[in-house]
Design an enzyme around this catalytic site. Structure first.
Site, short mmCIF file in Angstrom:
data_model
loop_
_atom_site.label_atom_id
_atom_site.label_comp_id
_atom_site.label_asym_id
_atom_site.label_seq_id
_atom_site.Cartn_x
_atom_site.Cartn_y
_atom_site.Cartn_z
N LYS A 265 0.84 -1.21 0.00
CA LYS A 265 0.00 0.00 0.00
C LYS A 265 0.87 1.25 0.00
O LYS A 265 0.58 2.22 -0.70
CB LYS A 265 -0.93 0.00 1.22
CG LYS A 265 -1.98 -1.09 1.20
CD LYS A 265 -2.96 -0.99 2.35
CE LYS A 265 -2.34 -1.26 3.70
NZ LYS A 265 -1.87 -2.64 3.87
N CYS B 239 -11.81 1.36 17.31
CA CYS B 239 -10.62 0.53 17.08
C CYS B 239 -9.58 0.60 18.19
O CYS B 239 -8.86 -0.37 18.39
CB CYS B 239 -9.97 0.86 15.74
SG CYS B 239 -9.33 2.52 15.58
N MET B 240 -9.46 1.69 18.92
CA MET B 240 -8.36 1.80 19.89
C MET B 240 -8.81 2.12 21.32
O MET B 240 -7.98 2.21 22.21
CB MET B 240 -7.37 2.88 19.45
CG MET B 240 -6.58 2.54 18.21
SD MET B 240 -5.87 0.88 18.22
CE MET B 240 -4.97 0.87 19.73
N MET C 291 -6.79 -5.08 16.86
CA MET C 291 -8.24 -5.08 16.96
C MET C 291 -8.81 -6.30 17.66
O MET C 291 -9.88 -6.22 18.28
CB MET C 291 -8.86 -4.97 15.57
CG MET C 291 -8.56 -3.68 14.85
SD MET C 291 -9.01 -2.21 15.79
CE MET C 291 -7.40 -1.69 16.37
N GLY D 224 -4.36 1.14 14.19
CA GLY D 224 -4.71 0.90 12.81
C GLY D 224 -4.67 2.14 11.94
O GLY D 224 -4.62 2.04 10.72
N GLN D 225 -4.72 3.35 12.54
CA GLN D 225 -4.80 4.59 11.78
C GLN D 225 -3.57 5.45 12.01
O GLN D 225 -2.93 5.36 13.05
CB GLN D 225 -6.06 5.36 12.18
CG GLN D 225 -7.34 4.61 11.88
CD GLN D 225 -8.56 5.43 12.22
OE1 GLN D 225 -9.06 6.19 11.38
NE2 GLN D 225 -9.06 5.30 13.42
#
Length: 805
Positions: free
Chosen positions: A88, A172-173, A348, A385-386
């Protein structure tokens, strides 16, 4: 770079710059490897920037020609990725150039979208806020830059006295946050990525870093290629590419991680191999006893802890988790060996969990009880994740209950501190926490008659129409409500813009200045490199423009106690720079101004940041960053450890200086195992787990517009066990219906593919907006973090012919 290579780079870049459109709007960039060392020249200008995708925080060199990004290379000067990128990252430049970029504000009228001017769009938002400021909510993201999140935070809490602001990181966190707070009294990991270079054992708890954080995982597998012995233990509910690299695979039942952590602590106590000296000096014991439990819990003695943990024998843990008792004993022996260095990683799987706070706390407790803490290679580490879930959400505090720098709205001292930093009148900040994400959308998708008291919702830098759980309840119901108004700042059309009443075209990544904070406390800065298309504009500017329009309309909250605009920026003569007018927004560096203002907040919880200009010079710095006697700024790799943390008193080996027990001790928690809120039954006999794939990031809004990645993974799918498929006469590639009590979706079947679930379990990635698996997921959530459980709910799989009959 030799002349031959330089010539190839030049020709590739010129080809890309000269032909942005390929086929149906596809844009392709040359791929540069870690061996490339780009420098300015050959009509290219190279600049640093962090990757736009995950929380790893890989650094890039971005090549620009004639106002366009035409090449990307891994940054060899960056410690995080050392010149490497994942698939990516190598294609990240192409996310700017999809054929369907949003370029004009769009207003929904008579069922369709019509173009309007920015002045009208800003006025519409401001007028709705003025009509009912208490019914306005702001939903943001771990993809917000630090200045974007800080501006939204200041507008809401400092300007509107409204705490209805929350980020998608709640999904998510949030459980990682509450786990850190419950254990150490302060959020974010004590270790860093350097642990991956030093550990003897790496344990992955319900996550798949081989695909989700491949650059980090490669740091471990590369060590093996150099002859080092690193044991990888994969604890998971299905086999993945991480399993393929593991020495040991422990297949657990859903929710089994809670029991496994309890079982390891049982073995450490039963065998006497826990680190008695570390525990005696640096730990206390905690549990939940109150009918109204909090993250502080109640203190218990070590003897009481021993009595409770004694129930979690390997045999009982096997019953609860499905992991054989001998493997629980094996884990206990590993943690009992102080000669080893053990790093735990999770993401996650442990966070999207109705016992998310509990299991996070328990895994921290395993490391504390065993003494596998505070040395390089010995660390419990949560991955994000971000790209700025840490820096923007957790540090800036863009959560419904939080304030910048680890403060909370319920604490009067914290509110007073923030009002002081913002020069606001006393009492401006509300003491009542706002709505967390699930509650926010629940209120937005209820009619006013049913008590739905949010009527205007502004979404920036996220796609809740695809990511929320139980979509039919929390998002799709908005379509029936004419009194609700959804504003979406976006780059491309998404599942969320389908129901938007006002769409604002946004600048993306290097089309604006920015600052991110990654998973290892590293703050990273970049400058705007290219212009956005059409009338797309910065999210920070949007927030400031709305605030200034509110000021013009007479909203007193847009003034500080001296009567100045709360986002006022002065020139050298003391005159206001009209940053609310986009043509003047870049007359100054608004990011720098907001960041320097935010820095004041960071010292209370020892999250100290350096001045903005220090980040300009660096590939990121890990906080706390403190100034040395010679004027230089020093980052911190390992918190709470005397050998590296500047806030540990001289001569002390460890100091948990934000201890909730007030004595410098970390908390070792006991939580009893509780079953999931929904389990398979006769009607819905299978477990559903959702997640990501290597090729796509989150909802695929950006990566599905990259032809290389979209061709590699063009559609979502359902992984099935072969025996389950045979039992239902389901064939490879056949489209089936996935049904839960909440909704349905249709997906092709992949048997014995990349992931291999056990019988009775299916897995579905959520990147594909044409196949919304979150129609099926439930919105049950952790009681402390308020984070929903996307990893386990009950579903059935039916053939299309059966579903239609």
């Amino acid at each position: 770079m030799d002349s031959k290579r330089r010539g190839f780079l030049k020709s590739a870049a010129m080809a890309a710059a000269g032909s942005m459109v390929l086929g149906e709007g596809e844009f392709s960039l040359p791929v540069l490897g870690a061996a490339d060392a780009p420098s300015d020249g050959d009509e290219l200008t190279w600049s640093k920037a962090p990757c736009r995708f995950c929380g790893t925080g890989c650094h890039l060199q971005v090549g620009v020609h004639e106002g366009r990004v035409v090449a990307v290379a891994g940054d060899k000067a960056a410690e995080v990725n050392k010149g490497l990128l994942c698939v990516k990252g190598y294609h990240v430049g192409g996310i700017l150039y999809g054929a369907d970029r949003l370029t004009k504000p769009l207003l929904r009228k008579d069922g369709g979208l019509v173009e309007i001017e920015w002045d009208e769009a800003i006025d519409i938002i401001a007028q709705r806020i003025m009509d009912a400021p208490e019914k306005f909510a702001f939903y943001g993201s771990g993809q917000w830059t630090i200045p974007e999140g800080y501006a939204a935070q200041k507008l809401m809490k400092g300007g509107l006295s409204n705490n209805h602001i929350d980020p998608n990181a709640r999904l998510c966190m949030a459980s990682a946050v509450t786990g850190f707070l419950a254990t150490y009294g302060v959020d974010e990991p004590a270790g860093c990525y350097d642990d991956l270079d030093a550990c003897d054992v790496l344990i992955t708890w319900g996550n798949n870093p081989a695909e989700m954080h491949p650059i980090l995982f490669s740091r471990v597998t590369d060590r093996r290629s150099r002859g080092e012995n690193v044991r990888i233990i994969d604890i998971s509910t299905r086999r993945t590419r991480t399993t393929d690299a593991a020495n040991d695979y422990l297949e657990m039942a859903p929710h089994g991680d809670v029991a496994i952590a309890l079982g390891i602590m049982n073995q450490l106590i039963a065998s006497g191999t826990y680190d008695k000296d570390f525990v005696e000096k640096h730990c206390a014991f905690r549990t939940l006893e109150s009918e109204t439990p909090t993250l502080q819990g109640e203190a218990i003695s070590e003897d009481e802890f021993r009595k409770r943990i004694a129930a979690y024998t390997p045999e009982r843990v096997e019953e609860l988790s499905g992991v054989p008792a001998d493997q629980i004993r094996m884990l206990g022996k590993l943690f009992g060996d102080r000669n080893l260095r053990i790093t735990s990683l999770w993401c996650m799987g442990m966070n999207q969990h109705t016992m998310g706070t509990a299991v996070n706390s328990l895994v921290h407790g395993v490391h504390l009880l065993s003494g596998h803490f505070g040395r390089p290679g010995d660390a419990p580490t949560s991955l994000t994740g971000q790209p700025s879930a840490c820096g923007t959400v957790r540090e800036v505090g863009t959560l419904a209950h939080a304030l910048p720098g680890g403060r909370v709205v319920a604490n009067p001292d914290h509110r007073a501190q923030c009002e002081g930093f913002w020069n606001l009148p006393a009492g401006r900040i509300s003491s009542t926490p706002g709505y967390h994400t699930v509650k926010m959308f629940d209120q937005f998708t209820k009619s006013a008659d049913e008590g739905g008291d949010i009527d205007t919702l502004f979404v920036q830098v996220t796609n809740p129409g695809q990511t929320l759980p139980n979509l039919n309840k929390l998002f799709n119901d908005k379509e029936k409500l004419n009194d609700k108004f959804l504003i979406v700042s976006e780059v491309y059309p998404t599942a969320t813009t389908q129901l938007a009443d006002l769409i604002l075209p946004a600048a993306l990544w290097v089309e604006k200045n920015g600052i991110y904070g990654n998973s290892e406390r590293r703050t990273q800065q970049w400058f705007k490199l290219v212009d956005p298309p059409g009338e797309a504009r910065d999210d920070t500017w949007m927030t400031i423009a709305i605030a200034h329009r509110l000021l013009e309309l007479g909203h007193e909250g847009m003034k500080d106690k001296d009567g100045e605009f709360i986002f006022s920026v002065k020139d050298e003569q003391g005159e206001d720079i009209p940053i609310w007018e986009f043509e003047h927004y870049y007359d100054t560096n608004v990011d720098k101004h907001l960041f320097e203002e935010y820095r004041q907040f960071t010292t209370m919880k020892h999250k100290n940041l350096a001045p903005y200009d220090e980040y300009v010079k660096a590939r990121g710095l890990r906080w706390p960053v403190v100034q040395q006697d010679d004027g230089s700024w020093r980052e911190t790799r390992f918190r709470f450890a005397g050998f590296d943390d500047p806030f540990v008193a001289e001569g002390e080996e460890f100091d948990f200086y934000h201890s909730t027990s007030g004595d410098g001790r970390a908390q070792v928690w006991f939580h009893d195992y509780q079953p999931p809120p929904e389990v398979p039954d006769e009607e819905f006999p299978m477990w559903l787990c959702t997640g990501r794939v290597l090729e796509h990031w989150h909802t695929g809004t950006m990566t599905r517009r990259l032809p290389q990645l979209n061709r590699a993974m063009p559609t979502a799918y359902v992984e099935m066990n072969l025996q389950d498929a045979l039992a239902q006469n389901i064939r490879q590639g056949e489209t089936v219906v996935i049904e839960s009590r909440r909704g349905t979706t249709q997906l092709p079947v992949w048997i014995d593919g990349r992931g291999r679930p056990p019988r009775g379990t299916i897995f579905v990635p959520f990147f594909d907006e044409t196949k919304l698996i979150n129609n099926c997921t439930l919105d049950d959530h952790d009681p402390f973090s308020k984070q929903p459980d996307y990893k386990k709910c009950a579903v059935r799989v039916r053939k299309l012919s059966e579903a239609s009959s």
